[in-house]
Structures are given as structure tokens and as C-alpha cells.
Design a protein around this motif. Structure first.
Motif, PDB file in Angstrom:
ATOM      1  N   ILE A   1      -9.325   2.972   5.039  1.00 32.61           N
ATOM      2  CA  ILE A   1     -10.564   2.024   5.075  1.00 32.61           C
ATOM      3  C   ILE A   1     -10.402   0.710   5.037  1.00 32.61           C
ATOM      4  O   ILE A   1     -10.856  -0.112   5.832  1.00 32.61           O
ATOM      5  CB  ILE A   1     -11.772   2.564   4.212  1.00 32.61           C
ATOM      6  CG1 ILE A   1     -12.038   3.987   4.312  1.00 32.61           C
ATOM      7  CG2 ILE A   1     -13.075   1.795   4.391  1.00 32.61           C
ATOM      8  CD1 ILE A   1     -13.039   4.632   3.441  1.00 32.61           C
ATOM      9  N   ASN A   2      -9.637   0.280   4.202  1.00 27.34           N
ATOM     10  CA  ASN A   2      -9.326  -1.045   3.902  1.00 27.34           C
ATOM     11  C   ASN A   2      -8.497  -1.875   4.867  1.00 27.34           C
ATOM     12  O   ASN A   2      -8.406  -3.253   4.771  1.00 27.34           O
ATOM     13  CB  ASN A   2      -8.832  -1.291   2.240  1.00 27.34           C
ATOM     14  CG  ASN A   2     -10.097  -1.448   1.352  1.00 27.34           C
ATOM     15  OD1 ASN A   2     -10.660  -2.334   1.287  1.00 27.34           O
ATOM     16  ND2 ASN A   2     -10.473  -0.207   0.649  1.00 27.34           N
TER      17      ASN A   2
ATOM     18  N   VAL B   1      -9.030   5.406   0.909  1.00 29.66           N
ATOM     19  CA  VAL B   1      -9.432   4.430   0.756  1.00 29.66           C
ATOM     20  C   VAL B   1      -8.579   3.157   1.237  1.00 29.66           C
ATOM     21  O   VAL B   1      -9.304   2.177   1.795  1.00 29.66           O
ATOM     22  CB  VAL B   1      -9.594   4.111  -1.002  1.00 29.66           C
ATOM     23  CG1 VAL B   1      -9.951   2.598  -1.360  1.00 29.66           C
ATOM     24  CG2 VAL B   1     -10.423   5.011  -1.412  1.00 29.66           C
ATOM     25  N   GLY B   2      -7.181   3.343   1.261  1.00 30.74           N
ATOM     26  CA  GLY B   2      -6.239   2.233   1.718  1.00 30.74           C
ATOM     27  C   GLY B   2      -6.738   2.055   3.180  1.00 30.74           C
ATOM     28  O   GLY B   2      -6.484   1.103   3.818  1.00 30.74           O
TER      29      GLY B   2
ATOM     30  N   LEU C   1       0.902  -1.199   0.108  1.00 24.71           N
ATOM     31  CA  LEU C   1       0.046  -0.104   0.023  1.00 24.71           C
ATOM     32  C   LEU C   1       0.867   1.465  -0.064  1.00 24.71           C
ATOM     33  O   LEU C   1       0.746   2.166  -0.781  1.00 24.71           O
ATOM     34  CB  LEU C   1      -1.035   0.002   1.178  1.00 24.71           C
ATOM     35  CG  LEU C   1      -1.947  -1.021   1.163  1.00 24.71           C
ATOM     36  CD1 LEU C   1      -2.876  -0.915   2.612  1.00 24.71           C
ATOM     37  CD2 LEU C   1      -3.111  -0.680  -0.084  1.00 24.71           C
TER      38      LEU C   1
ATOM     39  N   ILE D   1      -6.581  10.401  -2.313  1.00 25.99           N
ATOM     40  CA  ILE D   1      -7.843   9.638  -2.302  1.00 25.99           C
ATOM     41  C   ILE D   1      -7.340   8.259  -2.119  1.00 25.99           C
ATOM     42  O   ILE D   1      -7.947   7.443  -1.243  1.00 25.99           O
ATOM     43  CB  ILE D   1      -8.241   9.520  -3.703  1.00 25.99           C
ATOM     44  CG1 ILE D   1      -8.684  11.014  -3.678  1.00 25.99           C
ATOM     45  CG2 ILE D   1      -9.467   8.802  -4.084  1.00 25.99           C
ATOM     46  CD1 ILE D   1      -9.386  11.319  -5.452  1.00 25.99           C
ATOM     47  N   LEU D   2      -6.061   7.825  -2.412  1.00 24.93           N
ATOM     48  CA  LEU D   2      -5.676   6.486  -2.386  1.00 24.93           C
ATOM     49  C   LEU D   2      -5.411   6.149  -0.924  1.00 24.93           C
ATOM     50  O   LEU D   2      -5.796   4.919  -0.426  1.00 24.93           O
ATOM     51  CB  LEU D   2      -4.325   5.918  -3.089  1.00 24.93           C
ATOM     52  CG  LEU D   2      -3.888   4.710  -3.098  1.00 24.93           C
ATOM     53  CD1 LEU D   2      -4.811   3.591  -3.767  1.00 24.93           C
ATOM     54  CD2 LEU D   2      -2.544   4.580  -3.391  1.00 24.93           C
TER      55      LEU D   2
ATOM     56  N   PHE E   1      -8.229  -8.288   8.655  1.00 21.94           N
ATOM     57  CA  PHE E   1      -9.292  -9.292   9.243  1.00 21.94           C
ATOM     58  C   PHE E   1      -9.331 -10.414   8.249  1.00 21.94           C
ATOM     59  O   PHE E   1      -9.361 -11.728   8.758  1.00 21.94           O
ATOM     60  CB  PHE E   1     -10.665  -8.881   9.144  1.00 21.94           C
ATOM     61  CG  PHE E   1     -11.888  -9.707   8.951  1.00 21.94           C
ATOM     62  CD1 PHE E   1     -12.225 -10.347  10.222  1.00 21.94           C
ATOM     63  CD2 PHE E   1     -12.621  -9.456   7.785  1.00 21.94           C
ATOM     64  CE1 PHE E   1     -13.279 -11.329   9.992  1.00 21.94           C
ATOM     65  CE2 PHE E   1     -13.685 -10.484   7.626  1.00 21.94           C
ATOM     66  CZ  PHE E   1     -14.032 -11.211   8.862  1.00 21.94           C
ATOM     67  N   SER E   2      -9.331 -10.174   7.046  1.00 20.16           N
ATOM     68  CA  SER E   2      -9.324 -11.379   6.035  1.00 20.16           C
ATOM     69  C   SER E   2      -8.073 -12.300   5.974  1.00 20.16           C
ATOM     70  O   SER E   2      -8.136 -13.429   5.744  1.00 20.16           O
ATOM     71  CB  SER E   2      -9.718 -10.871   4.691  1.00 20.16           C
ATOM     72  OG  SER E   2      -8.500 -10.059   4.037  1.00 20.16           O
TER      73      SER E   2
ATOM     74  N   ILE F   1      -9.915  -4.275   7.032  1.00 19.28           N
ATOM     75  CA  ILE F   1     -10.639  -5.483   6.154  1.00 19.28           C
ATOM     76  C   ILE F   1      -9.667  -6.405   5.871  1.00 19.28           C
ATOM     77  O   ILE F   1      -9.742  -7.699   5.962  1.00 19.28           O
ATOM     78  CB  ILE F   1     -11.388  -4.813   5.091  1.00 19.28           C
ATOM     79  CG1 ILE F   1     -12.639  -4.016   5.574  1.00 19.28           C
ATOM     80  CG2 ILE F   1     -11.872  -6.007   4.391  1.00 19.28           C
ATOM     81  CD1 ILE F   1     -13.309  -3.081   4.398  1.00 19.28           C
ATOM     82  N   ILE F   2      -8.510  -5.801   5.281  1.00 17.55           N
ATOM     83  CA  ILE F   2      -7.548  -6.563   4.800  1.00 17.55           C
ATOM     84  C   ILE F   2      -6.758  -7.408   6.028  1.00 17.55           C
ATOM     85  O   ILE F   2      -6.585  -8.745   5.977  1.00 17.55           O
ATOM     86  CB  ILE F   2      -6.244  -5.843   4.329  1.00 17.55           C
ATOM     87  CG1 ILE F   2      -6.808  -5.314   2.767  1.00 17.55           C
ATOM     88  CG2 ILE F   2      -5.222  -6.804   3.884  1.00 17.55           C
ATOM     89  CD1 ILE F   2      -5.699  -4.315   2.252  1.00 17.55           C
TER      90      ILE F   2
END
Lengths: 221, 239
Positions: B167-168, B164-165, B137, B160-161, B174-175, B171-172
């Protein structure tokens, strides 16, 4: 809504007039998956075990490959400026473009993948899982890739950059997509995976169009 | 927030950094010297891990600061997009490579530590994998901010990246945790949180503070350089 529909139809019509663009992406998908048995060996147990990951990773690459042109042709011929000036939400226009992309890549990939899965020796349930996970997961790829495409509009080496930006963000989708096929092998159902993939898709649907719109406005400045 | 707004003016930032940076550099250098001596010489070896435990004094602070650095990137991105602070863009440009380097240090020291502990330089452990993704990232952010001839365009795209990064990232994380439990049982020794002995805990905390100072000093210094670079470019265009 009419503007959304009109833009969606326009993009689909553009693809219909040059179907070669889509065929190339699907051909890439087939060729890329074929390379794995050639590289790894024809042992059927091993191939069945890695099939989910291979199909998903290849689908991811195929989707990204086709995304570079998502906004680029509009950017070059000035259609993007008209979109920026048009009344109505740019977010919806971004969504329409991504939806069109999904219909011409995500959907055919989900149809094609089980056919390739047969060649990898997957059983019926796993084939269904491959098709379903791709069906639910590829919208997320179209949205994330659309954002990366919008961010790299007019950049130097935009293709490689697009992949660098999009791939880490696609990791959760990839994990749950392949996890579903893994879960069948261990005797669990894959309902949870589908639910999480759907959740990821809905979250992308609710947030990414704003990012794409912001990136497009930036490109239009 | 008030200080953020106050420092948003590059000229004011210059005056601030000219006053703060020399002192900060000296303090950081002293803190590094004391911290390294404490961690590498004074602190006792672990009864299980022996001397290799000393890698932790570099590894843990570097990893912590690396994660904080990405949060800072997202905050700077928001302040560029929302308040259009010109300095936020320059500071983000200064922050990203420093954050990426701290991430790389975390990965490399982790790998060197893994060799004696786990018998291998790399395992697809959840924490290692999500850290590798954090590194990607950072790389994406750096590449995007340099991808345009128009620097301002790159700044805003990267902002912007970063949002978005950010926020992700959870999630990354967790996954990847989920993925890891699916594929292999975790093979990590536990650093048993509160059971950590004070003779190791205090130098670790010291090193954390030291790395934070180092991070701030490097970012301030690089932001100064970015301001100079933008001024040079503007002067060249004017000439």
C-alpha cells in the motif's frame, strides 16, 4: 468508547508513575540534535538550512526508540492476552495504545523542537512550521511504529528490526515534514505540506490499526 | 486464481515443479545465452552513450522484475492471511531474497551506468532513491520472516508487512518524486519511450522475458527447497 478511554488513561497513568521513560526519550532527542552542530560546525547559515531535517530525523529516531516497549510490557505480563480476550474491537485498543504513545512522545517532541530550533537560528515562521509539522506528522509515526512494534513482539533483536521495518514507511512523513521548512526558505507557504501530512496521518489512522490488531492476534496465538 | 488454489497443496506443487522445472531451467539457460549475445554483441552501440547503453539490457529488466516481485510478495501475503495457503508462506520466503537480489542488481547496474552518464556513481535522483527504499522494504521482509523461532509466526508477520508495504510503495514513490523536484532539478537523460530504435528495443524485450523466466525458475526452485526444509524440520521434531 469507554474501553478506549480506559485503556488510554491506563497507559497515561503508567507513564506518569514512571516519568523517567519519557524524560529519557526527550533527552535523547536533545542530545541527538546537539550532535549535529558539533559534527558539522557552528556556521549559522548552514545550521539554519539543515535544522528542519535534523529536528525531524532526530524526532523520528526518538519516537522509534520509545516504541519498542509499546506492547512489549503488556506482552510479557499477560495484559495483552486480556486485551485479546476482552469484548470490543482490538483495533480500537491498538489505537488507544498509539494515542497514548503520541501524547507522551509526539506532543512533547513538537513542543520541544521549536526551542531547539532557536538554537539552530530558525526564524519565527520556521519555528512555527517545525512545531506544526511535528504536531500533525508525529501521529503517523506513532501508528507506523506501533505496527512495527506489534510485528516484532517476541522477535529476536526486536529493537533494530523495528527500526528497519518502520523507517522506510516513515519516509513520506519525513519528506513533507522537512519540506515545509524548506518551502518557507524559498518563500512559499507551508499550507500544502501541512495538508499532505494531515492526509498521511488520516490514511494511517484508517488503515494501520487493522494491521496492528492482526499482528497482536498473531502474537497472542 | 484457480491455479493458485490448485498449487496451494505442497505435494501437488512438488509434482508440478518436478515436471516443469527441468524444462524451464533449460529454456531459461538458452534464453540467457541468446539474450546476452544479442544485447552485448549484436545490438548496436548508442550514438550518444556508446557501448555503455548495453548496461540497460541488464538494468531495466532487473528493475522491472524487482518491482513485480514485491507485488507477488503482497499477493502471497494476502493468500496466506486470507486463505491460509501453507504454500504461500513458503513461496514468499523463496521470493523475497530473489526480489531483493534483483533490486540490488538494478541498483548496482544503475550506479555503474551513472558513472559514465552522470559523472557520479550515485545521485539522489527520485527513481534511484525510491528503488533504494524498495530494497530496504525487501530487507525488512526477509529479516522479519527469520526473526522468530516459530517459522509460522515469522511468515504471517512478514505477510502483514508485505501488505502494508505494498500500500505504501506508491505513496513513497510519490513523496520521493516531490522531494526530488524540491531539492534539485532532475538530471537524467530521457530514454525517450517510443523513439527507442527496434535494434535496441527487441533485445531489451527479449531480456525482459528472460529475466521473468529466470525469476520464476529461481522462485520455483527455492520453494522446492523450502518445502524440503520444512519437512526435515518436522521429521527432526518427530524423531
Amino acid at each position: 468508547m469507554t474501553a478506549f478511554g480506559a485503556l488510554l488513561l491506563r497507559d497515561l497513568r503508567l507513564v506518569l508513575r514512571r516519568p523517567g521513560d519519557v524524560v529519557v526519550v526527550l533527552a535523547f532527542f536533545v542530545v541527538a540534535t546537539t550532535l549535529f552542530p558539533l559534527g558539522i560546525g557552528p556556521e549559522s547559515n548552514l545550521l539554519a538550512r539543515i535544522a528542519g531535517g535534523v529536528l525531524w530525523a532526530s524526532a523520528l529516531f526518538a519516537a522509534l526508540l520509545s516504541l519498542e516497549r509499546l506492547f512489549a510490557s503488556d506482552y510479557e505480563d499477560g495484559a495483552l492476552d486480556l486485551l485479546l480476550l476482552a469484548p470490543g474491537a482490538l483495533e480500537l485498543a491498538a489505537l488507544a495504545k498509539c494515542a497514548a504513545h503520541w501524547i507522551v512522545t509526539g506532543l512533547p517532541l513538537a513542543v520541544l523542537a521549536p526551542l531547539l530550533g532557536v538554537a539552530f537560528g530558525l526564524d519565527g515562521q520556521s519555528l512555527a512550521a517545525v512545531a506544526l509539522t511535528l504536531l500533525v506528522g508525529t501521529p503517523t509515526l506513532s501508528l507506523i511504529g506501533g505496527l512495527a512494534a506489534a510485528l516484532t513482539l517476541g522477535a529476536r533483536k526486536s529493537g533494530a528490526l523495528l527500526a528497519l521495518l518502520a523507517l522506510p514507511l516513515c519516509v513520506p512523513t519525513l519528506i513533507f515534514g522537512t519540506g515545509a521548512i524548506e518551502a518557507i526558505a524559498t518563500g512559499e507557504g507551508f499550507g500544502v505540506h501541512i495538508a499532505i501530512l494531515a492526509a498521511l496521518a488520516l490514511m494511517a489512522l484508517a488503515t494501520i490499526p487493522w494491521g496492528i490488531a492482526a499482528a497482536l492476534r498473531l502474537a497472542g496465538e | 486464481m484457480a491455479t493458485l488454489h490448485f498449487l496451494a497443496n505442497p505435494a501437488r506443487f512438488r509434482r508440478f515443479s518436478a515436471r516443469v522445472l527441468p524444462a524451464l531451467s533449460v529454456v531459461t539457460a538458452l534464453a540467457v545465452a541468446v539474450g546476452l549475445y544479442w544485447a552485448l554483441v549484436v545490438a548496436p552501440p548508442d550514438y550518444q552513450q556508446g557501448e555503455t547503453v548495453r548496461i540497460m539490457f541488464i538494468h531495466v529488466p532487473a528493475a522491472t522484475i524487482a518491482m513485480g516481485g514485491y507485488v507477488l510478495l503482497a499477493v502471497l501475503g494476502a493468500s496466506l492471511l486470507v486463505w491460509r495457503h501453507p504454500l504461500a508462506a513458503l513461496m514468499a520466503r523463496a521470493t523475497a531474497p530473489v526480489g531483493a537480489t534483483f533490486t540490488a542488481v538494478g541498483l548496482i547496474t544503475g550506479s555503474l551506468w551513472g558513472r559514465p552518464m552522470w559523472g557520479t556513481y550515485w545521485v539522489w535522483d527520485a527513481r534511484l532513491t525510491s528503488f533504494l527504499l524498495l530494497f530496504f522494504l525487501y530487507l525488512g521482509h526477509i529479516a522479519l520472516s527469520h526473526a522468530y523461532d516459530d517459522a509460522e509466526r515469522g511468515d504471517k508477520a512478514a505477510a502483514i508487512l508485505a501488505l502494508v508495504g505494498a500500500i505504501n510503495v506508491p505513496i513513497i514513490k510519490f513523496s520521493v518524486d516531490w522531494w526530488n523536484t524540491l531539492h534539485q532539478p532532475a538530471s537524467i537523460m530521457k530514454l525517450g519511450g517510443p523513439s527507442i530504435h527496434p535494434t535496441i528495443l527487441y533485445p531489451l524485450l527479449w531480456m525482459m522475458a528472460t529475466f521473468a523466466l529466470l525469476f520464476v525458475a529461481l522462485v520455483l526452485m527455492r520453494t522446492d527447497t523450502e518445502i524440503d526444509r520444512r519437512r526435515l524440520e518436522a521429521a527432526e521434531m518427530g524423531a
